[in-house]
Design a protein around this motif. Sequence first.
Motif, short mmCIF file in Angstrom:
data_model
loop_
_atom_site.label_atom_id
_atom_site.label_comp_id
_atom_site.label_asym_id
_atom_site.label_seq_id
_atom_site.Cartn_x
_atom_site.Cartn_y
_atom_site.Cartn_z
N LEU A 198 0.82 -1.32 0.05
CA LEU A 198 -0.04 -0.04 0.00
C LEU A 198 0.79 1.46 0.00
O LEU A 198 0.44 2.35 -0.62
N THR A 199 1.92 1.25 0.66
CA THR A 199 2.92 2.22 0.38
C THR A 199 3.38 2.77 -1.10
O THR A 199 3.45 3.57 -1.18
N LEU A 200 3.40 1.37 -1.65
CA LEU A 200 4.14 1.58 -3.04
C LEU A 200 3.00 2.11 -3.90
O LEU A 200 3.33 2.68 -4.76
N GLU A 201 1.60 1.81 -3.52
CA GLU A 201 0.55 2.38 -4.14
C GLU A 201 0.11 3.80 -3.78
O GLU A 201 -0.78 4.39 -4.22
N GLY A 202 0.88 4.23 -2.66
CA GLY A 202 0.57 5.65 -2.44
C GLY A 202 -0.51 5.93 -1.43
O GLY A 202 -1.02 6.90 -1.46
N ARG A 203 -0.80 4.78 -0.78
CA ARG A 203 -2.01 4.98 0.15
C ARG A 203 -1.56 5.18 1.40
O ARG A 203 -2.47 5.58 2.35
N ILE A 204 -0.21 4.78 1.81
CA ILE A 204 0.21 4.72 3.05
C ILE A 204 1.59 5.41 3.05
O ILE A 204 2.33 5.22 1.94
N GLN A 205 2.15 6.24 4.22
CA GLN A 205 3.57 6.81 4.09
C GLN A 205 3.80 6.38 5.47
O GLN A 205 3.46 6.49 6.42
#
Length: 356
Positions: A57-64
């Motif tokens: 989800l980090t790679l998808e831009g949903r989580i930092q």
Amino acid sequence: MTVAANTKSKYNLARKRLLSLMAALSAGGESRLPGLRKLCAELDVSFMTVNKVIKRLTLEGRIQSIPKKGNYILPGPHPHNIGLILNDEDDSSFLHTPTIMEGVLHVLGKAHCSIRLLQASPERVATVADEHMLDAAIWYLPSAKLIPKVNETIGAMEVPVLPILEDWCQFKVSELPACHVAPDSFKAGRQRVEFLLKRGHRKIARFNIAPYPEVDYDTEAFRGFQAAVDDYGGRHDLTAWSVSANEIEEKIPRILDGGEVTAATVNGGGTQIRRVFKALSRHENGGGIELIVADVGPVLEKLIDEFPTVKVVGITRPCNYDLGVRAGQMLMEHLDKGVPLGAVKVVGESQTLGEK
């Protein structure tokens, strides 16, 4: 189930649960996710699986992920992963698929969705949705014979699925899936015959020549037809003036012999319509019958040229693009605003009646 398949299933389940949790936190004004140990407990999955989902989800831009601070939900909009599922059992019925898909893609493209075109039998739809980690799916069903399998399949799926039912004429409304997009057969049936009634005809036959063994007396399309005839003070002899595919050569001459019928609606495939035109052209009274005919593309133009004595005064055009657009709109309203999926019948501008 293999070890690999079991691992993938656990991952997909963890992803769905975490996305639901993130949506709930965001709705409450929260942006920080709980710690990994607490997430494992809340989602009821292993530390390794949760960590894998967060990285994805980090790679998808949903989580930092911020070192020593934690994981934070990034504001959207985030692209939905949508599957467009075609059935792999009935490739022959894809005549109108491009137009329907054009309508779907128009809406989903504007919403910047990630779109996957997939093929699967009804038994594998749930598996395919899981394998591709879909957020939702639109399931195109061109054949009425697939409808009985739909409710059971949808009930087993963890993501919302919206069927497009291009052909449901063999079924009553109560037998259809709880949520779907389909042509409004009642209004379509009514529109066809109203065109002829407004031209002054009052004794009208109905050639419903789709390749089914029975005449569909108990369908929405027929109810629409009969309602319009009744409203205009017309007449349709249910037994004598309705013709199905297996009655064309035998029954149409009998109808013409009677001399009462002055017009007819014709609905079916190109092969069946050609049989109707041939039967009319061979009878001395055939040229006096005005027809409104279902649009079957370039085939219809060729048939009109081949049988010049057959009098086609109107053409009904399907609302396939509108079906696709409405399906896309309904799905986006559900995903973005939480609007429940429902049952919608469509009669779009493309299903107009034009004089020929």
